[in-house]
Design an enzyme around this catalytic site. Structure first.
Site, PDB file in Angstrom:
ATOM      1  N   ILE A  56       0.822  -1.216   0.000  1.00 17.96           N
ATOM      2  CA  ILE A  56       0.000   0.000   0.000  1.00 17.96           C
ATOM      3  C   ILE A  56       0.858   1.268   0.000  1.00 17.96           C
ATOM      4  O   ILE A  56       0.395   2.341  -0.404  1.00 17.96           O
ATOM      5  CB  ILE A  56      -0.967  -0.028   1.220  1.00 17.96           C
ATOM      6  CG1 ILE A  56      -2.189   0.827   0.970  1.00 17.96           C
ATOM      7  CG2 ILE A  56      -0.251   0.353   2.504  1.00 17.96           C
ATOM      8  CD1 ILE A  56      -3.312   0.601   1.981  1.00 17.96           C
ATOM      9  N   ASN A 111      11.769  -8.124   6.974  1.00 13.09           N
ATOM     10  CA  ASN A 111      12.065  -7.331   8.159  1.00 13.09           C
ATOM     11  C   ASN A 111      11.679  -8.203   9.356  1.00 13.09           C
ATOM     12  O   ASN A 111      10.552  -8.690   9.439  1.00 13.09           O
ATOM     13  CB  ASN A 111      11.260  -6.025   8.155  1.00 13.09           C
ATOM     14  CG  ASN A 111      11.721  -5.088   7.053  1.00 13.09           C
ATOM     15  OD1 ASN A 111      12.910  -5.023   6.749  1.00 13.09           O
ATOM     16  ND2 ASN A 111      10.787  -4.365   6.440  1.00 13.09           N
ATOM     17  N   GLY A 117      11.954  -2.917  11.650  1.00 15.12           N
ATOM     18  CA  GLY A 117      10.829  -2.303  10.943  1.00 15.12           C
ATOM     19  C   GLY A 117       9.645  -3.212  10.693  1.00 15.12           C
ATOM     20  O   GLY A 117       8.706  -2.817  10.004  1.00 15.12           O
ATOM     21  N   GLN A 118       9.657  -4.429  11.269  1.00 15.21           N
ATOM     22  CA  GLN A 118       8.480  -5.286  11.057  1.00 15.21           C
ATOM     23  C   GLN A 118       7.282  -4.672  11.773  1.00 15.21           C
ATOM     24  O   GLN A 118       7.334  -4.398  12.974  1.00 15.21           O
ATOM     25  CB  GLN A 118       8.716  -6.713  11.581  1.00 15.21           C
ATOM     26  CG  GLN A 118       7.526  -7.633  11.269  1.00 15.21           C
ATOM     27  CD  GLN A 118       7.736  -9.085  11.709  1.00 15.21           C
ATOM     28  OE1 GLN A 118       8.772  -9.438  12.266  1.00 15.21           O
ATOM     29  NE2 GLN A 118       6.747  -9.912  11.435  1.00 15.21           N
ATOM     30  N   SER A 119       6.237  -4.419  11.008  1.00 14.45           N
ATOM     31  CA  SER A 119       5.055  -3.771  11.580  1.00 14.45           C
ATOM     32  C   SER A 119       3.804  -4.630  11.451  1.00 14.45           C
ATOM     33  O   SER A 119       2.787  -4.326  12.075  1.00 14.45           O
ATOM     34  CB  SER A 119       4.828  -2.414  10.900  1.00 14.45           C
ATOM     35  OG  SER A 119       4.615  -2.590   9.512  1.00 14.45           O
ATOM     36  N   HIS A 124       5.923 -11.810   5.816  1.00 12.76           N
ATOM     37  CA  HIS A 124       5.737 -11.316   4.444  1.00 12.76           C
ATOM     38  C   HIS A 124       7.101 -11.022   3.852  1.00 12.76           C
ATOM     39  O   HIS A 124       7.939 -10.366   4.467  1.00 12.76           O
ATOM     40  CB  HIS A 124       4.844 -10.072   4.410  1.00 12.76           C
ATOM     41  CG  HIS A 124       5.190  -9.050   5.450  1.00 12.76           C
ATOM     42  ND1 HIS A 124       4.826  -9.182   6.779  1.00 12.76           N
ATOM     43  CD2 HIS A 124       5.885  -7.895   5.366  1.00 12.76           C
ATOM     44  CE1 HIS A 124       5.285  -8.157   7.455  1.00 12.76           C
ATOM     45  NE2 HIS A 124       5.944  -7.350   6.617  1.00 12.76           N
ATOM     46  N   LEU A 125       7.282 -11.498   2.644  1.00 16.71           N
ATOM     47  CA  LEU A 125       8.522 -11.279   1.913  1.00 16.71           C
ATOM     48  C   LEU A 125       8.313 -10.085   0.995  1.00 16.71           C
ATOM     49  O   LEU A 125       7.426 -10.099   0.138  1.00 16.71           O
ATOM     50  CB  LEU A 125       8.840 -12.543   1.099  1.00 16.71           C
ATOM     51  CG  LEU A 125      10.157 -12.554   0.333  1.00 16.71           C
ATOM     52  CD1 LEU A 125      11.353 -12.426   1.265  1.00 16.71           C
ATOM     53  CD2 LEU A 125      10.264 -13.843  -0.486  1.00 16.71           C
ATOM     54  N   HIS A 126       9.113  -9.023   1.215  1.00 19.35           N
ATOM     55  CA  HIS A 126       9.038  -7.864   0.319  1.00 19.35           C
ATOM     56  C   HIS A 126       9.809  -8.191  -0.956  1.00 19.35           C
ATOM     57  O   HIS A 126      10.935  -8.708  -0.895  1.00 19.35           O
ATOM     58  CB  HIS A 126       9.718  -6.651   0.955  1.00 19.35           C
ATOM     59  CG  HIS A 126       9.043  -6.098   2.182  1.00 19.35           C
ATOM     60  ND1 HIS A 126       8.235  -4.976   2.149  1.00 19.35           N
ATOM     61  CD2 HIS A 126       9.072  -6.492   3.478  1.00 19.35           C
ATOM     62  CE1 HIS A 126       7.809  -4.708   3.381  1.00 19.35           C
ATOM     63  NE2 HIS A 126       8.310  -5.619   4.200  1.00 19.35           N
TER      64      HIS A 126
HETATM   65  P1  5GP Z   1       6.891  -4.509   7.465  1.00 21.81           P
HETATM   66  O1  5GP Z   1       7.067  -3.083   7.885  1.00 21.81           O
HETATM   67  O2  5GP Z   1       6.134  -5.307   8.515  1.00 21.81           O
HETATM   68  O3  5GP Z   1       8.136  -5.219   7.012  1.00 21.81           O
HETATM   69  O4  5GP Z   1       5.995  -4.470   6.175  1.00 21.81           O
HETATM   70  C1  5GP Z   1       4.620  -4.287   6.231  1.00 21.81           C
HETATM   71  C2  5GP Z   1       4.229  -3.730   4.902  1.00 21.81           C
HETATM   72  O5  5GP Z   1       2.839  -3.874   4.771  1.00 21.81           O
HETATM   73  C3  5GP Z   1       4.557  -2.255   4.755  1.00 21.81           C
HETATM   74  O6  5GP Z   1       5.434  -2.074   3.646  1.00 21.81           O
HETATM   75  C4  5GP Z   1       3.202  -1.610   4.570  1.00 21.81           C
HETATM   76  O7  5GP Z   1       3.219  -0.550   3.638  1.00 21.81           O
HETATM   77  C5  5GP Z   1       2.334  -2.751   4.114  1.00 21.81           C
HETATM   78  N1  5GP Z   1       0.939  -2.642   4.517  1.00 21.81           N
HETATM   79  C6  5GP Z   1       0.477  -2.337   5.745  1.00 21.81           C
HETATM   80  N2  5GP Z   1      -0.865  -2.362   5.743  1.00 21.81           N
HETATM   81  C7  5GP Z   1      -1.246  -2.695   4.488  1.00 21.81           C
HETATM   82  C8  5GP Z   1      -2.521  -2.873   3.877  1.00 21.81           C
HETATM   83  O8  5GP Z   1      -3.589  -2.734   4.487  1.00 21.81           O
HETATM   84  N3  5GP Z   1      -2.528  -3.204   2.555  1.00 21.81           N
HETATM   85  C9  5GP Z   1      -1.365  -3.369   1.845  1.00 21.81           C
HETATM   86  N4  5GP Z   1      -1.488  -3.687   0.556  1.00 21.81           N
HETATM   87  N5  5GP Z   1      -0.154  -3.209   2.397  1.00 21.81           N
HETATM   88  C10 5GP Z   1      -0.097  -2.874   3.706  1.00 21.81           C
END
Ligand code: 5GP
Ligand code: ZN
Length: 138
Positions: A56, A111, A117-119, A124-126
Site C-alpha cells: 500500500i 524485516n 521495521g516489522q510492523s 511477508h517477503l518484500h
Molecule cells: P513490514 O514493515 O512489517 O516489514 O511491512 C509491512 C508492509 O505492509 C509495509 O510495507 C506496509 O506498507 C504494508 N501494509 C500495511 N498495511 C497494508 C494494507 O492494508 N494493505 C497493503 N497492501 N499493504 C499494507
C-alpha cells in the site's frame, strides 16, 4: 498452540481462496483478512500456498508482498516444518520479478522484529525492484 485448518469465510465460494491455516485467535491479523478477501488488496498472484499483492506504501516502482496463507508471525517464529514453504515464497518472488521485467536487480527482504521495521506480524517477503537499490540498506 494448536492450529486449525479453516475452511472458508461466510460467503466465499468453495475453492475461491483455498484454505487458510491460522492460529485460532488470529482473526485480527490484517494479512489473514487480506488473504480471505475481507480487506481489499491489489492481487498480483495467488496459488494454494501463497498470496501476493501490491504494498500500500510502495518503496520502489515494483513493491509487492509475498505471504504464505499459513499464519506465521515472522521469520524468528518459523519452524523447521516451514522450511519448504519459505523457500517456495522466494521462488514465487523470482517468478513475479521475471514477469515484471525487473531482473536487472531486485531485492527480497524479510524485516524481522520491530527493530528492523516489522510492523505486520504475519510473515511477508518484500519484493522490491524497478529502480537502483543501494547497499547497505537503511
Ligand atoms: P513490514 O514493515 O512489517 O516489514 O511491512 C509491512 C508492509 O505492509 C509495509 O510495507 C506496509 O506498507 C504494508 N501494509 C500495511 N498495511 C497494508 C494494507 O492494508 N494493505 C497493503 N497492501 N499493504 C499494507
Ligand atoms: Zn495472519
Amino acid at each position: 498452540m494448536h492450529y486449525r485448518k479453516r475452511s472458508l469465510w461466510n460467503g466465499e465460494k468453495s475453492g475461491e481462496r483455498g484454505f487458510c491455516y491460522y492460529f485460532s485467535g488470529m482473526t485480527d491479523c490484517l494479512f489473514c483478512k487480506i488473504i480471505a478477501g475481507r480487506i481489499p488488496s491489489k492481487k498480483v498472484y495467488e496459488d494454494d500456498r501463497t498470496y501476493v499483492f501490491e504494498d500500500i506504501n510502495p518503496q520502489a516502482p515494483v513493491h509487492v508482498l509475498i505471504i504464505p496463507k499459513k499464519h506465521i508471525v515472522g521469520l524468528k517464529e518459523a519452524e523447521s516444518t516451514d522450511a519448504e514453504l519459505l523457500g517456495y515464497c522466494q521462488l514465487v518472488a523470482a517468478k513475479i520479478a521475471r514477469e515484471k521485467g525487473i531482473e536487472t536487480g531486485y531485492r527480497t527482504v524479510y524485516n524481522v522484529g520491530p527493530g528492523a521495521g516489522q510492523s505486520v506480524f504475519h510473515i511477508h517477503l518484500h519484493l522490491l525492484g524497478g529502480r537502483a537499490l543501494g547497499w547497505p540498506p537503511g
